[in-house]
Design a protein around this motif. Structure first.
Motif, PDB file in Angstrom:
ATOM      1  N   VAL A  31       0.847  -1.193   0.000  1.00  0.00           N
ATOM      2  CA  VAL A  31       0.000   0.000   0.000  1.00  0.00           C
ATOM      3  C   VAL A  31       0.886   1.248   0.000  1.00  0.00           C
ATOM      4  O   VAL A  31       0.588   2.243  -0.661  1.00  0.00           O
ATOM      5  CB  VAL A  31      -0.938   0.003   1.222  1.00  0.00           C
ATOM      6  CG1 VAL A  31      -1.719   1.318   1.315  1.00  0.00           C
ATOM      7  CG2 VAL A  31      -1.909  -1.175   1.145  1.00  0.00           C
ATOM      8  N   ILE A  32       1.992   1.171   0.726  1.00  0.00           N
ATOM      9  CA  ILE A  32       2.920   2.294   0.795  1.00  0.00           C
ATOM     10  C   ILE A  32       3.765   2.384  -0.473  1.00  0.00           C
ATOM     11  O   ILE A  32       3.986   3.469  -1.016  1.00  0.00           O
ATOM     12  CB  ILE A  32       3.822   2.167   2.035  1.00  0.00           C
ATOM     13  CG1 ILE A  32       2.962   2.237   3.308  1.00  0.00           C
ATOM     14  CG2 ILE A  32       4.882   3.256   2.046  1.00  0.00           C
ATOM     15  CD1 ILE A  32       2.138   3.509   3.428  1.00  0.00           C
ATOM     16  N   MET A  33       4.246   1.236  -0.965  1.00  0.00           N
ATOM     17  CA  MET A  33       5.044   1.262  -2.192  1.00  0.00           C
ATOM     18  C   MET A  33       4.154   1.642  -3.374  1.00  0.00           C
ATOM     19  O   MET A  33       3.206   0.936  -3.699  1.00  0.00           O
ATOM     20  CB  MET A  33       5.697  -0.104  -2.423  1.00  0.00           C
ATOM     21  CG  MET A  33       6.889  -0.342  -1.527  1.00  0.00           C
ATOM     22  SD  MET A  33       7.823  -1.828  -1.935  1.00  0.00           S
ATOM     23  CE  MET A  33       6.837  -3.068  -1.099  1.00  0.00           C
ATOM     24  N   GLY A  34       4.447   2.766  -3.979  1.00  0.00           N
ATOM     25  CA  GLY A  34       3.619   3.265  -5.065  1.00  0.00           C
ATOM     26  C   GLY A  34       2.563   4.250  -4.622  1.00  0.00           C
ATOM     27  O   GLY A  34       1.744   4.684  -5.436  1.00  0.00           O
ATOM     28  N   SER A  35       2.566   4.660  -3.352  1.00  0.00           N
ATOM     29  CA  SER A  35       1.537   5.591  -2.854  1.00  0.00           C
ATOM     30  C   SER A  35       1.838   7.029  -3.218  1.00  0.00           C
ATOM     31  O   SER A  35       0.995   7.912  -3.016  1.00  0.00           O
ATOM     32  CB  SER A  35       1.395   5.460  -1.337  1.00  0.00           C
ATOM     33  OG  SER A  35       2.619   5.731  -0.688  1.00  0.00           O
ATOM     34  N   GLU A  36       3.037   7.315  -3.732  1.00  0.00           N
ATOM     35  CA  GLU A  36       3.392   8.614  -4.300  1.00  0.00           C
ATOM     36  C   GLU A  36       3.179   9.781  -3.341  1.00  0.00           C
ATOM     37  O   GLU A  36       2.764  10.868  -3.732  1.00  0.00           O
ATOM     38  CB  GLU A  36       2.632   8.842  -5.612  1.00  0.00           C
ATOM     39  CG  GLU A  36       2.930   7.764  -6.648  1.00  0.00           C
ATOM     40  CD  GLU A  36       2.386   8.073  -8.029  1.00  0.00           C
ATOM     41  OE1 GLU A  36       1.745   9.125  -8.200  1.00  0.00           O
ATOM     42  OE2 GLU A  36       2.617   7.257  -8.938  1.00  0.00           O
ATOM     43  N   GLY A  37       3.463   9.551  -2.047  1.00  0.00           N
ATOM     44  CA  GLY A  37       3.417  10.628  -1.064  1.00  0.00           C
ATOM     45  C   GLY A  37       2.038  11.023  -0.596  1.00  0.00           C
ATOM     46  O   GLY A  37       1.904  11.996   0.151  1.00  0.00           O
ATOM     47  N   CYS A  38       1.003  10.302  -0.995  1.00  0.00           N
ATOM     48  CA  CYS A  38      -0.376  10.706  -0.700  1.00  0.00           C
ATOM     49  C   CYS A  38      -0.892  10.211   0.647  1.00  0.00           C
ATOM     50  O   CYS A  38      -1.963  10.643   1.084  1.00  0.00           O
ATOM     51  CB  CYS A  38      -1.311  10.213  -1.804  1.00  0.00           C
ATOM     52  SG  CYS A  38      -1.057  11.029  -3.386  1.00  0.00           S
ATOM     53  N   PHE A  39      -0.165   9.298   1.322  1.00  0.00           N
ATOM     54  CA  PHE A  39      -0.638   8.750   2.595  1.00  0.00           C
ATOM     55  C   PHE A  39       0.192   9.205   3.788  1.00  0.00           C
ATOM     56  O   PHE A  39      -0.284   9.187   4.914  1.00  0.00           O
ATOM     57  CB  PHE A  39      -0.619   7.220   2.566  1.00  0.00           C
ATOM     58  CG  PHE A  39      -1.576   6.614   1.570  1.00  0.00           C
ATOM     59  CD1 PHE A  39      -2.740   7.263   1.198  1.00  0.00           C
ATOM     60  CD2 PHE A  39      -1.300   5.376   1.009  1.00  0.00           C
ATOM     61  CE1 PHE A  39      -3.614   6.701   0.292  1.00  0.00           C
ATOM     62  CE2 PHE A  39      -2.174   4.791   0.102  1.00  0.00           C
ATOM     63  CZ  PHE A  39      -3.336   5.463  -0.268  1.00  0.00           C
ATOM     64  N   GLY A  40       1.441   9.588   3.536  1.00  0.00           N
ATOM     65  CA  GLY A  40       2.307   9.941   4.647  1.00  0.00           C
ATOM     66  C   GLY A  40       3.756  10.003   4.220  1.00  0.00           C
ATOM     67  O   GLY A  40       4.075  10.039   3.030  1.00  0.00           O
ATOM     68  N   VAL A  41       4.655   9.988   5.210  1.00  0.00           N
ATOM     69  CA  VAL A  41       6.089  10.083   4.971  1.00  0.00           C
ATOM     70  C   VAL A  41       6.752   8.776   5.394  1.00  0.00           C
ATOM     71  O   VAL A  41       6.658   8.383   6.566  1.00  0.00           O
ATOM     72  CB  VAL A  41       6.724  11.247   5.764  1.00  0.00           C
ATOM     73  CG1 VAL A  41       8.204  11.370   5.432  1.00  0.00           C
ATOM     74  CG2 VAL A  41       6.003  12.559   5.470  1.00  0.00           C
ATOM     75  N   VAL A  42       7.405   8.110   4.458  1.00  0.00           N
ATOM     76  CA  VAL A  42       8.188   6.922   4.785  1.00  0.00           C
ATOM     77  C   VAL A  42       9.496   7.400   5.411  1.00  0.00           C
ATOM     78  O   VAL A  42      10.243   8.162   4.800  1.00  0.00           O
ATOM     79  CB  VAL A  42       8.469   6.068   3.532  1.00  0.00           C
ATOM     80  CG1 VAL A  42       9.183   4.779   3.925  1.00  0.00           C
ATOM     81  CG2 VAL A  42       7.177   5.757   2.790  1.00  0.00           C
TER      82      VAL A  42
END
Length: 640
Positions: free
Chosen positions: A332-343
């Motif tokens: 879900v995080i890989m490919g989320s392009e910054g739209c969910f949060g900061v890794v």
């Protein structure tokens, strides 16, 4: 003849790598150790955190071009009838290119005598909208800047549209501030501050995006803060027994690889942007690298991620190689392009540094023969670390970057030219070239090379040597600099990529080139270049890169013309069975094809994840299925 000369059979991989990307020996020991931070309950087996001395400073404008790609001292120059490349960071540095201007005049009708259009540094910038009390609160957490150039540099990625706006300082929005956290805890505090005060955060890594993903939403009314991750570049621990490393996500690719190589290890992830892109950016865009055949794409390298969202920290409670507790939230995080949060942190697989690195090259009579060779190699799972096929148009473009005056460019010269064209009968106007990079132990490298040569012979392939393979491989790192030169001489140029099944590869390549030529004819574009290369292979298909540019002197709005032609090419790609992207992501440029790609339920699932993780739309980048300034359609609440 072998695909790689005997003299290149054993290469010091670190020295080759450093020469390719301009890392000097003096950089190798620029690290300092500080007290170790424990990673939860995980026993890392190391004693210190490695705080990396990055090759890229916080004030990027001190080292990098503010108006384009790469280092300030590295660029193409046209002087009278001779081209040259400056700087000492690449193999082309300090060399003259006698074939470049003739190629550019013939194919793009440039006027090399014109004065170069290098843009002037802006004299004014948009005022910051960040309220003073919020600024003070953020400054108590981490360093912050509202300086105009700092904000302008982080207002964009590397799309053609971004570059055009940057040169004229015409972005509708730029960030209102830039902040540099140096640890996970800082990011937690910044995201909490954004939630309380309702400002937007745009995570910013290397700024190399070519999908418009970091470009500020034009209609966003709230203040925008660019969260620059570059200070979060520590290696938290390395476990050589488990072959794992925990790394902060702001680390730049070349810094990460340098530190690993100094310890006898490698990550092996080398995207074209690897000199400047970051680990966090790789995760956010599901990146792929040139050596993915040996080391895998980013999804194959990631074991665990830690992501700060507005509702909390998303992280698995265990570090294990695989878990059947699905869905897999890492994806879900890989490919989320910054739209969910900061890794903020990633646990990565690492590998021992290969003892042998060998380059090679092969020449085929035509594109179809080269594709069929690559297909068989993939079918037998014999791919070396990198295996890339250039079509004839790109081969000829490579000739323009040759430093010597002999015929053959990147691939052929002397006896090889005579053998291939006279004895083998290859037509220089149709031949294609494969470049190889093989890594491993000496015995397996030699055996892989032998088998590749045998398969190539079935399709008429002829080995062309190691030096040519190395030049072809490192060519990737300088090609981006050509776009800046092109813009200075009334040419717009860009690349776009796709993935495609094997059985549709030839038809897709032919169809896209035909569509581009038709669109150029319809608009009166008379001088242009269209070429392609096959860059990555899989069991079920491959990645194709297209390169397209044209002379803009007859057009008032050349960027729009380019975007219209590329959009038509992308439609053709999809009609031929290709994807909207292999590794560049969706961003804002490819949004129109997103829903058809993932289905309507897939789009709704994405929106549901957004609603759960970021209900106030703090990360309002507007990428993928998310619309700018229309919260009802995306079902995202807003406190505005």
């Amino acid at each position: 003849m072998s695909a790689a000369s005997a003299s290149s059979s054993q290469v010091n991989a670190e020295n080759v790598h450093n020469r390719n990307i301009g890392i000097g020996d003096s950089d190798k020991n620029k690290t300092s150790s500080v007290k170790k931070k424990q990673d939860g309950n995980i026993n890392s087996g190391t004693n210190t955190v490695i705080k990396v001395k990055s090759v890229i400073p916080r004030r990027r404008q001190d080292l990098l071009k503010w108006y384009g790609w790469g280092y300030k001292d590295s660029m193409f120059h046209l002087n009278d009838e001779t081209a040259s490349f400056t700087g000492d960071k690449y193999l082309l540095g300090g060399k003259t290119l006698p074939h470049f201007i003739p190629w550019a005049v013939q194919n793009l009708n440039i006027d090399a005598s014109k004065q170069r259009k290098i843009p002037a540094v802006p004299s004014s910038y948009q005022e910051s909208r960040l309220p003073h009390h919020v600024r003070q609160e953020l400054e108590a957490i981490a360093p912050l800047s509202i300086e105009g150039m700092d904000r302008l540099i982080r207002a964009h990625g590397q799309t053609l549209s971004d570059m055009a706006r940057l040169r004229t300082n015409t972005f509708p929005r730029i960030p209102d501030a830039v902040i540099w956290p140096d640890c996970h805890e800082h990011v937690v505090k910044i995201v909490d501050c954004a939630t309380r005060h309702q400002f937007v955060i745009i995570p910013f890594g290397g700024g190399t995006s070519v999908s418009g993903s970091v470009t500020c939403p034009e209609r966003e009314e709230r203040p925008i803060v660019a969260l620059d991750t570059s200070e979060m570049n520590s290696i938290l621990w390395i476990d050589k027994e488990q072959l794992l490393a925990r790394v902060q996500t702001g680390i730049v690719g070349q810094d990460l690889e340098r530190e690993m190589r100094a310890r006898g290890l490698t990550v092996g992830h080398e995207p074209d942007s690897y000199e400047f892109s970051t680990l966090g950016g790789w995760v956010a865009t599901r990146a792929s690298g040139m050596k993915k055949n040996t080391y895998g794409n980013i999804e194959d390298l990631v074991v665990q991620t830690k992501t700060v969202t507005p509702v909390g920290v998303l992280e698995k409670s265990c570090r294990v190689p695989r878990i059947s507790c699905g869905p897999e939230w890492e994806h879900v995080i890989m490919g989320s392009e910054g739209c969910f949060g900061v890794v903020t942190e990633v646990t990565l697989k690492v590998r021992p540094l290969p003892p042998v690195t060998r380059y090679g090259s092969l020449v085929f009579p035509g594109w179809e023969a080269g594709v069929r060779f690559e297909r068989e190699v993939a079918e037998l799972r014999l791919q070396p670390a990198s295996i890339r096929l250039m079509d004839n148009d790109q081969f000829r473009f490579g000739l323009a970057l040759k430093t010597e005056t002999t015929w053959g460019g990147v691939i052929l010269d002397g006896l090889k030219h005579f053998y291939i064209t006279r004895i083998k009968g290859f037509d220089p106007a149709s031949l294609c070239v494969v470049t190889l990079l093989i890594e491993g132990h000496a015995e397996e490298v030699a055996e892989r090379e032998r088998r590749l040569n045998a398969i190539a012979a079935k399709y008429g392939g002829v080995p062309a040597g190691a030096a040519n393979g190395e030049r072809g491989y490192t060519f990737t790192f300088v090609i981006a600099y050509i776009r800046d030169l092109a813009l200075d001489y009334d040419v717009v140029a860009e690349s776009f990529e796709t993935s495609v099944p094997w059985d549709r590869t030839l038809a897709l390549c032919a169809g896209v080139k035909r569509r581009v030529r038709d669109e150029c004819a319809r608009r009166g574009v008379t001088h242009y270049h269209i070429s392609c290369r096959l860059t990555q292979t899989y069991d079920a298909g491959c990645c194709i890169y297209f390169y397209f540019g044209f002379n803009t002197s007859a057009f008032k709005d050349p960027v729009t013309v380019y975007e219209e032609i590329e959009e038509a090419a992308r439609d053709e790609i999809i009609d031929c069975g290709g994807s909207i992207s292999h590794h560049h992501g969706v961003g804002k440029l490819r949004k129109k094809w997103y829903t058809d790609t993932v289905s309507e339920p897939g789009r709704r699932l994405l929106l549901a994840a957004k609603q759960t993780l970021d209900p106030d739309n703090i990360f309002a980048l507007g990428n993928m299925a998310f619309n700018e300034g229309n919260q009802e359609e995306t079902s995202i609440k807003s406190k505005l």
